[in-house]
Every structure is written in structure tokens, then in C-alpha cells.
Design a protein around this motif. Structure first.
Motif, PDB file in Angstrom:
ATOM      1  N   PHE A   1     116.520 -91.204  21.158  1.00  0.00           N
ATOM      2  CA  PHE A   1     117.220 -90.029  21.668  1.00  0.00           C
ATOM      3  C   PHE A   1     118.729 -90.120  21.431  1.00  0.00           C
ATOM      4  O   PHE A   1     119.344 -91.166  21.637  1.00  0.00           O
ATOM      5  CB  PHE A   1     116.931 -89.842  23.160  1.00  0.00           C
ATOM      6  N   PHE A   2     119.316 -89.002  21.042  1.00  0.00           N
ATOM      7  CA  PHE A   2     120.760 -88.921  20.883  1.00  0.00           C
ATOM      8  C   PHE A   2     121.449 -88.932  22.246  1.00  0.00           C
ATOM      9  O   PHE A   2     122.477 -89.569  22.435  1.00  0.00           O
ATOM     10  CB  PHE A   2     121.143 -87.643  20.126  1.00  0.00           C
ATOM     11  N   ASP A   3     120.885 -88.183  23.198  1.00  0.00           N
ATOM     12  CA  ASP A   3     121.456 -88.077  24.544  1.00  0.00           C
ATOM     13  C   ASP A   3     120.735 -89.061  25.462  1.00  0.00           C
ATOM     14  O   ASP A   3     119.600 -88.829  25.871  1.00  0.00           O
ATOM     15  CB  ASP A   3     121.298 -86.643  25.061  1.00  0.00           C
ATOM     16  N   VAL A   4     121.416 -90.144  25.792  1.00  0.00           N
ATOM     17  CA  VAL A   4     120.780 -91.188  26.611  1.00  0.00           C
ATOM     18  C   VAL A   4     120.674 -90.780  28.070  1.00  0.00           C
ATOM     19  O   VAL A   4     120.008 -91.461  28.869  1.00  0.00           O
ATOM     20  CB  VAL A   4     121.562 -92.514  26.490  1.00  0.00           C
TER      21      VAL A   4
ATOM     22  N   ASP B   1     113.231 -88.717  32.301  1.00  0.00           N
ATOM     23  CA  ASP B   1     111.903 -88.906  31.707  1.00  0.00           C
ATOM     24  C   ASP B   1     111.197 -87.577  31.448  1.00  0.00           C
ATOM     25  O   ASP B   1     110.484 -87.413  30.452  1.00  0.00           O
ATOM     26  CB  ASP B   1     111.040 -89.778  32.623  1.00  0.00           C
ATOM     27  N   SER B   2     111.397 -86.624  32.362  1.00  0.00           N
ATOM     28  CA  SER B   2     110.783 -85.309  32.197  1.00  0.00           C
ATOM     29  C   SER B   2     111.313 -84.613  30.949  1.00  0.00           C
ATOM     30  O   SER B   2     110.546 -84.030  30.167  1.00  0.00           O
ATOM     31  CB  SER B   2     111.061 -84.455  33.441  1.00  0.00           C
ATOM     32  N   GLN B   3     112.611 -84.683  30.735  1.00  0.00           N
ATOM     33  CA  GLN B   3     113.207 -84.055  29.556  1.00  0.00           C
ATOM     34  C   GLN B   3     112.788 -84.771  28.265  1.00  0.00           C
ATOM     35  O   GLN B   3     112.526 -84.130  27.240  1.00  0.00           O
ATOM     36  CB  GLN B   3     114.728 -84.040  29.695  1.00  0.00           C
ATOM     37  N   LYS B   4     112.701 -86.090  28.320  1.00  0.00           N
ATOM     38  CA  LYS B   4     112.272 -86.850  27.140  1.00  0.00           C
ATOM     39  C   LYS B   4     110.841 -86.490  26.761  1.00  0.00           C
ATOM     40  O   LYS B   4     110.504 -86.360  25.578  1.00  0.00           O
ATOM     41  CB  LYS B   4     112.399 -88.347  27.412  1.00  0.00           C
ATOM     42  N   THR B   5     109.998 -86.333  27.773  1.00  0.00           N
ATOM     43  CA  THR B   5     108.610 -85.943  27.510  1.00  0.00           C
ATOM     44  C   THR B   5     108.548 -84.571  26.848  1.00  0.00           C
ATOM     45  O   THR B   5     107.770 -84.350  25.916  1.00  0.00           O
ATOM     46  CB  THR B   5     107.807 -85.929  28.819  1.00  0.00           C
ATOM     47  N   ALA B   6     109.406 -83.638  27.321  1.00  0.00           N
ATOM     48  CA  ALA B   6     109.424 -82.296  26.741  1.00  0.00           C
ATOM     49  C   ALA B   6     109.910 -82.331  25.294  1.00  0.00           C
ATOM     50  O   ALA B   6     109.388 -81.614  24.438  1.00  0.00           O
ATOM     51  CB  ALA B   6     110.317 -81.384  27.577  1.00  0.00           C
ATOM     52  N   VAL B   7     110.895 -83.181  25.014  1.00  0.00           N
ATOM     53  CA  VAL B   7     111.400 -83.302  23.642  1.00  0.00           C
ATOM     54  C   VAL B   7     110.306 -83.840  22.729  1.00  0.00           C
ATOM     55  O   VAL B   7     110.071 -83.328  21.629  1.00  0.00           O
ATOM     56  CB  VAL B   7     112.655 -84.198  23.600  1.00  0.00           C
ATOM     57  N   ARG B   8     109.619 -84.907  23.172  1.00  0.00           N
ATOM     58  CA  ARG B   8     108.513 -85.461  22.373  1.00  0.00           C
ATOM     59  C   ARG B   8     107.430 -84.415  22.143  1.00  0.00           C
ATOM     60  O   ARG B   8     106.871 -84.294  21.052  1.00  0.00           O
ATOM     61  CB  ARG B   8     107.915 -86.676  23.086  1.00  0.00           C
ATOM     62  N   PHE B   9     107.126 -83.702  23.199  1.00  0.00           N
ATOM     63  CA  PHE B   9     106.086 -82.668  23.124  1.00  0.00           C
ATOM     64  C   PHE B   9     106.432 -81.627  22.056  1.00  0.00           C
ATOM     65  O   PHE B   9     105.583 -81.224  21.254  1.00  0.00           O
ATOM     66  CB  PHE B   9     105.958 -82.004  24.497  1.00  0.00           C
ATOM     67  N   ALA B  10     107.696 -81.201  22.037  1.00  0.00           N
ATOM     68  CA  ALA B  10     108.128 -80.201  21.059  1.00  0.00           C
ATOM     69  C   ALA B  10     108.105 -80.758  19.641  1.00  0.00           C
ATOM     70  O   ALA B  10     107.720 -80.068  18.698  1.00  0.00           O
ATOM     71  CB  ALA B  10     109.529 -79.703  21.411  1.00  0.00           C
TER      72      ALA B  10
ATOM     73  N   THR C   1     118.210 -76.024  28.789  1.00  0.00           N
ATOM     74  CA  THR C   1     119.107 -75.948  27.631  1.00  0.00           C
ATOM     75  C   THR C   1     119.485 -77.341  27.151  1.00  0.00           C
ATOM     76  O   THR C   1     119.611 -77.589  25.945  1.00  0.00           O
ATOM     77  CB  THR C   1     120.370 -75.148  27.983  1.00  0.00           C
ATOM     78  N   HIS C   2     119.655 -78.270  28.083  1.00  0.00           N
ATOM     79  CA  HIS C   2     119.951 -79.671  27.760  1.00  0.00           C
ATOM     80  C   HIS C   2     118.858 -80.237  26.853  1.00  0.00           C
ATOM     81  O   HIS C   2     119.143 -80.902  25.844  1.00  0.00           O
ATOM     82  CB  HIS C   2     120.025 -80.459  29.072  1.00  0.00           C
ATOM     83  N   ALA C   3     117.610 -79.962  27.208  1.00  0.00           N
ATOM     84  CA  ALA C   3     116.482 -80.447  26.411  1.00  0.00           C
ATOM     85  C   ALA C   3     116.426 -79.741  25.051  1.00  0.00           C
ATOM     86  O   ALA C   3     116.123 -80.374  24.031  1.00  0.00           O
ATOM     87  CB  ALA C   3     115.171 -80.229  27.164  1.00  0.00           C
ATOM     88  N   LEU C   4     116.730 -78.452  25.020  1.00  0.00           N
ATOM     89  CA  LEU C   4     116.705 -77.721  23.757  1.00  0.00           C
ATOM     90  C   LEU C   4     117.754 -78.256  22.779  1.00  0.00           C
ATOM     91  O   LEU C   4     117.501 -78.333  21.571  1.00  0.00           O
ATOM     92  CB  LEU C   4     116.938 -76.231  23.998  1.00  0.00           C
ATOM     93  N   ILE C   5     118.923 -78.605  23.292  1.00  0.00           N
ATOM     94  CA  ILE C   5     119.972 -79.160  22.426  1.00  0.00           C
ATOM     95  C   ILE C   5     119.493 -80.472  21.798  1.00  0.00           C
ATOM     96  O   ILE C   5     119.704 -80.719  20.603  1.00  0.00           O
ATOM     97  CB  ILE C   5     121.274 -79.384  23.212  1.00  0.00           C
TER      98      ILE C   5
END
Length: 766
Positions: A221-224, A228-237, A255-259
Motif C-alpha cells: 500500500f502507498f498509504d500506510v 484493515d477495512s480500507q485495505k480489504t476494500a482496496v484488495r477487493f477492488a 474517498t481515502h480508499a478510492l485514492i
């Protein structure tokens, strides 16, 4: 999935869109027929008796028409109070002194409304001062060439239902759906040139199951700071092959996760072997600009170049700061090497427009054949300028890795023939499904983000839902021509036979929520594609209904609300999955440095306050004719007024306070009482206008109090969910529990929760 079933689904959408358009035209006719020019100006919706100060050309070939109050007609050249703001839609029309009509002609026909709109030059408010207003008109999308500005004009504020943008949007949506129908019909697609039927389109229409993910790499991840919830959403996408839905409840950092998703997709990583080209859309300019701001604020990469971002959209509607405006296609085109030739044509065009406006050659207005010849020259110059501008824009877009636009502006000429790898649609739960199809044709993968538990798109023609609910139970529905077609038993909306498992050729186990290293399984709980009852059903919600909860990933950690404020929404709307982060769980108003400690510290210490007006006879009033008028409650307004005064006296800044109510009449009443005291910093508005935003303290006036126990708008639990979840540290509700609790089980449970968890106060004014 049969093509017949898909065609039925598309036909239903087209029918609903046509009803929506008719409903909007009817509403427009009422505005024109009931309000005279003086009344419109008194309401701040019009500026009468204006003259043309100048005509020029701005970014994107927009014609900038500057208007003023001529001293020859007005003793005071300063505008009266009005509601025009940059970005508003407005029309320039011939000044009208009176609109008196006989009683027989008070209601305009649809045709006369269209003629009325066509006779005006429509555009966007670009700038406003005390004595000047500039309207930016796109000549390529208006009848400006045939509209001669009269000596005396008026500017009329337009609701979205009669603007050119709205009409173009309707055409775009219908065109997208008709194109979709051609794509899914093999016989038609061979005869008509249309985009190919991609796997994404098949998945969205239930003609194929989502593909199994074959990603095995861990994501770096670029944004450390992501949880965990946001990381899961990023992986999912990233793992989803065709479509992924990101469910972002209030304050969860959607929006944080979308970026992070955008950064991952546009970078060369083990998960993403090659940088992809993205089209990022939103239901509103605000949502698109929010993502744009975040992208512009990203730090420069240690290796490689900064992300090349281009914003498509009217400059008057893009957020007014230098970075955002410099990112627009128009601004980038102005800085290109090829722009010099276009500027020469622009100069000639401005000269010609100046002559036509009478502001040059001694101010003499051209007449007759000479004026006609000059208009022909303007059209020729405009055509040449437009072609040069398009060529420049095309070269700029080819170098852009991320293009941002609203859903409907993604269908404009700038993006014609442009292809992308991924389309991301933010606020997808506030966008009509039809408008989402406009950008979808341009990519192979789709990511939707939104919250279906908040307000859906605003729909005027809700009667269609009632008629269709009735006909669907009898096994028929109306087609576009108004006739009735039978709906096969297996295709009826109310049928329970559609729920079944569909397994693709790869087989696989049942879909489960993805974990840190999980794969998207290939088995879904599939319920079939059914025609929508209303346009309120968004693509996000339809996909969840069609494929089950496994099609989406929900963010679960919220960073906005005090834990007590978030408690009821989490329990009732989000199945108790919404977790409050420790950084906001206990924050209160007293933690602000500017807060004054007083003897009444309860104001600062209590996260939720409820002023119950039951038994006080604070009855609502109807502001308007018949049952269609808006409602207000004067005594509730007094309670709100007093509470605002208490908060401000304790040191809370008016800019940190928001007052919300379901009714525009209550907004007007509260504004009349509080604006002079606290200025425009104190935000007062409807719940709908506050969606997606937040305030430190929120006061909600429920308004409804009557013997019939009618609650109106409050029946929609999503509206109250939006209102409650705007508050960060303090939530105050003012309402009549004896009326509100009878509206629905949700309202009854909410009031019971307030009774047990809020600081309940008597609302008497004595």
C-alpha cells in the motif's frame, strides 16, 4: 439470461425516463404560469431590467455575457437580494414586464414550455458582483446563434429540470440505453455500428457471472495509514475482474480508499503489471472535485513522474482554486503549443461579438442584412475555433492517465472515441442507473462506490412506481408506446422463483467476503435481472440484489461521529458493523480550544440532545396552496434559535453548526430569524443538500406535529440517516414524539432509543 429479458429491462428504463421527462416539463410549466417577473425577483430567482455590458469568449469557447442594471432604467445599479451563485444554471431572456394571462391559459402546455426555453440563451453563472453578473454560455450546445440579445434582458435562475444540461442528459441516457439494447441483440448489432459486447456489460446485465480472480500477490500500500477495512476494500477492488462495489457508510473514508485504488491501478506493481488508464466519474461536480483535490495533493513519487490528471467540466462549476482550474481540459489546452493559432481565431471571434453587442464602433448596433452577415461570420469563426480546440483537447487527453468528469459529461464530444481500462463511479448510489451506462461503455472494468443507506437520486415521477407495482403483480407492464405487454411468470418482479445459484464454468465455492489474501469466488446467489419499479433503484443496489452481498465490500471504521451519535445508525442501518475509531469515540464540543466553560456544561458535555415537543401543541403550518405546499413550524424554529444562541454563547463558532430540516419552508423561516444574527457561516438547509458533508454540531428540526400523525418525508429512513450522521460532536433533535413515532417502526425505534440514550428536555418556551 435471454436477450428478451434484457430488452424488457431496458424498455422499462426507457419508459421511466420518458415519464420523468414529462414530469419535469409539467413542473416547469407551473413555474412559468404562476410566478410573474416581480414575484420571481422578490424570491431571488430573477434579475429584471438588465442590459448587456460586454460579450467575450472564455475558456472552452464559452461565450461570456456580462449584464448590469443600466443607470438609464434604474435609480440604483446595485442588484436587489438574489440567490444567484457561481455554478448556478440560468437563462438570459427578453425582459418581461407582466405575465398576466386569462384563467384559461394559466397552465402552459409541454410544447409552449419547450418554445419558451428555446427562445432563451441558457448557461452557467460564471461570476457575480454587487452590480454585474456574467453568464457563461456554451454556443455549441445552445441556440445562441439564433438568439439576439435584446436591449433589455432578464436573468432567470433555472431549476435543473429545464436546463439544457438536463435535456442533454435525458438524450444521453436514452441514447446509452438504446445503444445497450443494440449491443445485447446480435441481429441488430451486426447491422448497426455499436461498441462490442464486453464481459463487463454481460456481467452487469446478468448474462454472465463475474470471473474468478487469479491474483495471488500481496498488495503493497502507498498509504500506510489505511485501516484493515480500507485495505480489504482496496484488495477487493483490485482483485475483481469486471465489477466491484465499495460500500462506504458516513465517515468511513470512502474517498481515502478510492485514492489508494487509483494509485494502485495507475502504478506498475506486482498486482498491476502495467499502469492503467482511468476514467473517474461522480454523480455530482462536488464528488468529482473532491477526488481531484485529493489527487492534486498527493506527494510527488520518488521515481517516475507525477500522475497526469485532467478534469472535464465547465470551468464555472469546477472548484475555484488554482490547482483545480489548472487541471481542467480548457486550462491545459490554453497552455499547449498548439493554442496560439486558436487564440488568433478567438480574438477575431471576440471582435465580431463586440460589434454585434453594440459595444464597439461607437456603440452603434448593426441592423438588417449587415447584422445577418456578421452572425454568419461569427458562426464560421466559432466552427473553426471549436475544431482547433477539439484537436488540442484530443492531444491533451491522450497524455492523461486519469480523466475526471461527471457521469453525464463523460458522454461529451471531448471523450468521444476515448477508451479506458477502468471506470470508477463515486456517489454511485445517488446516480441514476441510466447515467452510469454513459461512461461504462468506455472501459472493461467498473468500480462503484457509495452508500445505499443514504438518499437515492431525486425522482419526480414516482407515480410510475405505483402503477408498475400494480401491473407487475398481474403479469404485465407498459411499453414505450403505452400499450400493455405480458411479462412471463419467471420474469415478474414479485416472483420468488428467481433466487437460485448460478455457477460459471470454473466452478468454485460460495462467495465469501474477501480477506487480506482471499480470492473472489465464482459462485453467487443469483436472483435474476428484473425491471425496476422506479428510477430510484441504482445500479449499485441492483447488483447487490442480483448477485448477493458478495458483490460488495463494506468499510466499517468511521472517523466522524461520537460513538453515541453513531450508535443508532450502526445498529439499525448497518447491522451493527459500523465501528467508531478511538480518535473520535469520545470527542465533544468542550474539547475545542475556543470553548467557554460555563455553569451549564451540559451543552458541551452531551453528544445527543432531544427537545420533545409532545403535548406543547407546536403544530406545523402549511406554506403554500393545497397539500403540495411546504411545511414549517414556528415554535420549533424558536427552540432551534435558542439552542443556537446557547451554543454560540459557549464558544461554538456559527461555521461549526449546521441546521437541517426536511422542509424548504422551515429553512426559509429559520434563515429569516438567524441569518442577520449569525451571517452566512451558520449553514441552514434541507437534509438533501447536506449529504456527503459534516458539521461539529447539527440541529435537526423535524417540523411535523399534527393530530393526524402524518410524518411525510420522515418516512424515508435514509433521510434521517443522512441527517443524523452529519454530526461530529453534538446532535440536537427538535420534534414531536407523539406524532413522529407513528410514522414507521424505524421512527418508533429511533424515538425509543432517544428516550434511553439522549438528554431529553422539555421543549416548552415558558
Amino acid at each position: 439470461m435471454s436477450t428478451e429479458r434484457v430488452s424488457t429491462f431496458i424498455d422499462r428504463h426507457l419508459f421511466l425516463l420518458s415519464q420523468e421527462r414529462d414530469s419535469e416539463v409539467e413542473k416547469t410549466s407551473l413555474v412559468f404560469s404562476k410566478c410573474g417577473p416581480k414575484l420571481l425577483e422578490q424570491k431571488g430567482l430573477a434579475l429584471n431590467g438588465l442590459g448587456i455590458a460586454s460579450i467575450g469568449v472564455g475558456l472552452g469557447n464559452k461565450t461570456l455575457v456580462e449584464l448590469e442594471r443600466p443607470a438609464a432604467y434604474h435609480a440604483i445599479t446595485v442588484f436587489p437580494p438574489h440567490t444567484f451563485r457561481p455554478g448556478d444554471l440560468a437563462s438570459i431572456e427578453e425582459n418581461v414586464v407582466s405575465t398576466s394571462r386569462s384563467k384559461k391559459s394559466t397552465k402552459l402546455t409541454n410544447a409552449s414550455v419547450r418554445d419558451k426555453v428555446k427562445s432563451a440563451a441558457e448557461g452557467v453563472v460564471y461570476k457575480v458582483s454587487d452590480s454585474r453578473i456574467i453568464i457563461a454560455i456554451d454556443p455549441s450546445r445552445s441556440d445562441l446563434g439564433d438568439f439576439e440579445f435584446p436591449e433589455r434582458c432578464r436573468v432567470l435562475k433555472l431549476a435543473n429540470n429545464i436546463t439544457y444540461d438536463r435535456k442533454v442528459l435525458a438524450v444521453m441516457m436514452e441514447s446509452a440505453l438504446k445503444q445497450l439494447k443494440i449491443i445485447v441483440s446480435p441481429s441488430q448489432s451486426e447491422a448497426v455500428e455499436a461498441p462490442k459486447r464486453s464481459r463487463l456489460i454481460e456481467v452487469l446485465l446478468g448474462m454472465a457471472m463475474p470471473s474468478r480472480s487469479n491474483i495471488t500477490h500481496d498488495v503493497s500500500f502507498f498509504d500506510v495509514s489505511l485501516n484493515d477495512s480500507q485495505k480489504t476494500a482496496v484488495r477487493f477492488a483490485l482483485e475483481s475482474v469486471e465489477v466491484a462495489c465499495i460500500h462506504g457508510p458516513p465517515g468511513t473514508g470512502k474517498t481515502h480508499a478510492l485514492i489508494e485504488i487509483i494509485r494502485q491501478l495507475t502504478s506498475n506493481t506486482p498486482v498491476n503489471p502495467r499502469p492503467l488508464r482511468l476514467l473517474v466519474c461522480g454523480a455530482s461536480n462536488l464528488s468529482v472535485d473532491n477526488i481531484l483535490e485529493r489527487l492534486l495533493a498527493l506527494p510527488a513519487p520518488s521515481q517516475g513522474t507525477r500522475l497526469v490528471v485532467t478534469r472535464i467540466g465547465h470551468p464555472a462549476r469546477v472548484i475555484q482554486h488554482e490547482g483545480a482550474l489548472n487541471s481542467t481540459l480548457e486550462a491545459q489546452a490554453e497552455r499547449s503549443d498548439e493554442a496560439a493559432l486558436a487564440r488568433d481565431v478567438k480574438a477575431e471571434l471576440e471582435t465580431a461579438l463586440g460589434v454585434l453587442s453594440g459595444k464597439r464602433k461607437g456603440g452603434k448596433m448593426l441592423r438588417g442584412s449587415e447584422r445577418k452577415r456578421m452572425w454568419e461570420e461569427v458562426r464560421t469563426l466559432r466552427k473553426e475555433y471549436r475544431q482547433r480546440e477539439r484537436d488540442i483537447g484530443k492531444s491533451v487527453l491522450q497524455e492523461s492517465q486519469v480523466v475526471l468528469a461527471t457521469c453525464h459529461s463523460s458522454g461529451g464530444y471531448q471523450l468521444r472515441a476515448q477508451e479506458f481500462d477502468v471506470v470508477i463511479i463515486d456517489e454511485a448510489t445517488q446516480a441514476l442507473e441510466a447515467v452510469c451506462w454513459i461512461p461504462i461503455f468506455k472501459a472493461k472494468k467498473l468500480i462503484l462506490a457509495g452508500d445505499p443507506k443514504q438518499l437515492p437520486p431525486t425522482i419526480h415521477s414516482l407515480l410510475a412506481s405505483k402503477s408498475f407495482a400494480t401491473t407487475s403483480s398481474t403479469g404485465s407492464h407498459k411499453n414505450l408506446s403505452g400499450t400493455t405487454n405480458p411479462v412471463p411468470q419467471h420474469e415478474r418482479i414479485d416472483s420468488d422463483d428467481d433466487e437460485r445459484d448460478c455457477i460459471d464454468t470454473d466452478g468454485g465455492s460460495a462467495l465469501e467476503a474477501p480477506g487480506p489474501t482471499s480470492k473472489i469466488a465464482s459462485r453467487f446467489r443469483y436472483r435474476g435481472l428484473t425491471p425496476p419499479r422506479t428510477l430510484e433503484l441504482t445500479m449499485f443496489e441492483r447488483l447487490e440484489k442480483m448477485y448477493g452481498p458478495g458483490i460488495k465490500c463494506m468499510l466499517t471504521v468511521q472517523y466522524r461521529m461520537h460513538a453515541k451519535i453513531a450508535e443508532f445508525p450502526s445498529k439499525v442501518m448497518y447491522d451493527s458493523k459500523l465501528i467508531t475509531h478511538s480518535s473520535v469515540a469520545t470527542h465533544l464540543l468542550r474539547h475545542f480550544p475556543n470553548i467557554i466553560t460555563t455553569s451549564d456544561d451540559d451543552i458541551l458535555e452531551t453528544p445527543v440532545v432531544f427537545f420533545d415537543t409532545a403535548g406543547c401543541e407546536y403544530f406545523e403550518k402549511l406554506d403554500g396552496d393545497g397539500d403540495e405546499g411546504s411545511r414549517c413550524n414556528e415554535n420549533e424554529a424558536t427552540v432551534v434559535h435558542n439552542w443556537v444562541a446557547s451554543l454560540v454563547a459557549a464558544g461554538v463558532n456559527p461555521s461549526q453548526i449546521g441546521i437541517l430540516t426536511p422542509y424548504q419552508a422551515q429553512v426559509a423561516l429559520l434563515s429569516s430569524r438567524l441569518r442577520l444574527l449569525y451571517g452566512p457561516e451558520l449553514e441552514i438547509g434541507t437534509v438533501d443538500g447536506m449529504q456527503g458533508r459534516e458539521k461539529e454540531a447539527v440541529i435537526i428540526s423535524l417540523v411535523r406535529s399534527n393530530d393526524k400523525r402524518e410524518v411525510g418525508f420522515l418516512k424515508d429512513e435514509r433521510r434521517l440517516n443522512v441527517a443524523m450522521t452529519r454530526a461530529r460532536r453534538h446532535l440536537c433533535i427538535v420534534g414531536d414524539s407523539s406524532t413522529v413515532q407513528h410514522g414507521s417502526k424505524y421512527l418508533k425505534d429511533w424515538l425509543a432509543w432517544l428516550e434511553d440514550n439522549a438528554d431529553v428536555r422539555y421543549a416548552g418556551l415558558d
